[in-house]
Design an enzyme around this catalytic site. Structure first.
Site, PDB file in Angstrom:
ATOM      1  N   ASP A  72       0.862  -1.174   0.000  1.00 45.39           N
ATOM      2  CA  ASP A  72       0.000   0.000   0.000  1.00 45.39           C
ATOM      3  C   ASP A  72       0.904   1.230   0.000  1.00 45.39           C
ATOM      4  O   ASP A  72       2.057   1.165   0.440  1.00 45.39           O
ATOM      5  CB  ASP A  72      -0.893  -0.036   1.244  1.00 45.39           C
ATOM      6  CG  ASP A  72      -1.617   1.275   1.484  1.00 45.39           C
ATOM      7  OD1 ASP A  72      -2.340   1.726   0.574  1.00 45.39           O
ATOM      8  OD2 ASP A  72      -1.439   1.855   2.574  1.00 45.39           O
ATOM      9  N   ASP A  74      -0.193   5.060   0.723  1.00 47.04           N
ATOM     10  CA  ASP A  74      -0.451   6.128   1.689  1.00 47.04           C
ATOM     11  C   ASP A  74      -0.227   5.670   3.123  1.00 47.04           C
ATOM     12  O   ASP A  74      -0.856   4.703   3.582  1.00 47.04           O
ATOM     13  CB  ASP A  74      -1.880   6.646   1.551  1.00 47.04           C
ATOM     14  CG  ASP A  74      -2.140   7.281   0.195  1.00 47.04           C
ATOM     15  OD1 ASP A  74      -1.164   7.514  -0.539  1.00 47.04           O
ATOM     16  OD2 ASP A  74      -3.317   7.534  -0.131  1.00 47.04           O
TER      17      ASP A  74
END
Length: 319
Positions: A72, A74
């Site tokens: 991922d 963010d």
């Protein structure tokens, strides 16, 4: 689609959009990874490769070509939200007005605070973001994205997570970003970090110009899992030997797909879920831990709420 027949029409439609978004992201990622590989080969030939962060010793098995890692973006790889940093750069270049920046930042902050997908609110946020790029050329946004990375993103990469990614690369494994950010933005970040490629939200374009529509839906939650599943099938990967890394409970579907899930800078819900299942945890933040903050997804809120504050500060400076 026959396998979805037991679902209600609304659930079936949502699932179909997730599958479409995942497949579109996987297809775009494979194309972009080929381009990144060509660029790396050219850079190696001319001696212009990027400096690499030191690897953190980890489990990856050297030479296991059926294993890969999915990160991922963010608050896992980078502090804050890539889409907001990108928005700041576009605002600086007068792509949109101050009111739109504040509204966009608030929408992102509200979503992270609520920790749920309210369809109406998500549609509003989605339309707001798409309206910014509608009518612009893909090549223009890619070129600007390179500048924005240097201005707002390069200094926000977590060294610890970067080390984890490097450990997989050093073991000969492919490493992919998986994010709701636009695939173009994600691909730029992957290139700068020396990663294999990126799975991201695919915005529709015709003749190289954005239409203001998406292919499927944003690559979020279940759609990320669908993208990873589709890419694994295309690449001949064994998900049981793969690893995935995220800060958010929204990515539990993706983390649950692989044999080596990691909670990185986890929000409260993911921390609990990871501990219950004996998943590995890493926290590279300092000064504040998600477990000590009494709201969901607090790890991501700071940068997003800070974006709203930045918009207000801009307003005050100009009045």
């Amino acid at each position: 689609m026959a396998a979805l027949g037991w679902l209600t029409p609304r659930r079936r439609s949502a699932t179909a959009r997730s599958v479409l978004a995942g497949e579109a992201a996987a297809e775009a990622a494979r194309k972009s990874s080929l381009q990144l590989e060509r660029e790396r080969e050219e850079a190696a030939a001319t001696g212009t490769t990027e400096a690499e962060a030191p690897a953190e010793p980890e489990f990856p098995v050297v030479g296991d070509v059926r294993a890969a890692a999915f990160f991922d973006l963010d608050n896992t790889v980078m502090q804050g939200a890539a889409i907001f940093h990108f928005g700041r750069g576009l605002y600086k270049r007068k792509f949109f007005q101050r009111r739109e920046l504040a509204r966009f930042a608030w929408q992102q902050a509200w979503f992270r605070l609520a920790g749920v997908e309210d369809p109406e609110h998500m549609q509003d946020a989605r339309d707001s973001a798409l309206s910014i790029v509608k009518g612009h050329r893909v090549s223009e946004l890619m070129s600007i994205g390179e500048e924005i990375y240097d201005e707002y993103m390069a200094d926000r990469i977590w060294p610890g997570t970067r080390g984890l990614a490097q450990a997989h690369l050093d073991a000969g494994q492919k490493v992919w970003l998986v994010t709701a950010a636009p695939v173009e933005t994600a691909t730029i970040i992957a290139r700068r970090l020396g990663l294999t490629g990126a799975l991201g939200t695919v915005a529709e374009s015709v003749d190289g110009v954005y239409t203001g529509r998406l292919v499927g839906e944003p690559l979020h939650g279940p759609a990320k899992a669908e993208a990873v599943r589709a890419l694994a099938a295309a690449e001949g990967l064994d998900l049981g030997r793969c690893a995935a890394y995220s800060d958010s409970h929204n990515d539990i579907p993706m983390l649950s797909l692989v044999g080596h899930p990691y909670a990185i800078n986890p929000d409260t819900k993911l921390r609990k879920h990871a501990k219950d299942r004996d998943w590995r945890l890493r926290d590279y933040r300092t000064g504040r831990k998600a477990a000590k903050v009494g709201i969901p997804a607090a790890a991501g809120l700071g940068a997003l709420a800070g974006g709203t504050a930045a918009a207000v500060a801009l307003h005050r400076r100009r009045h």
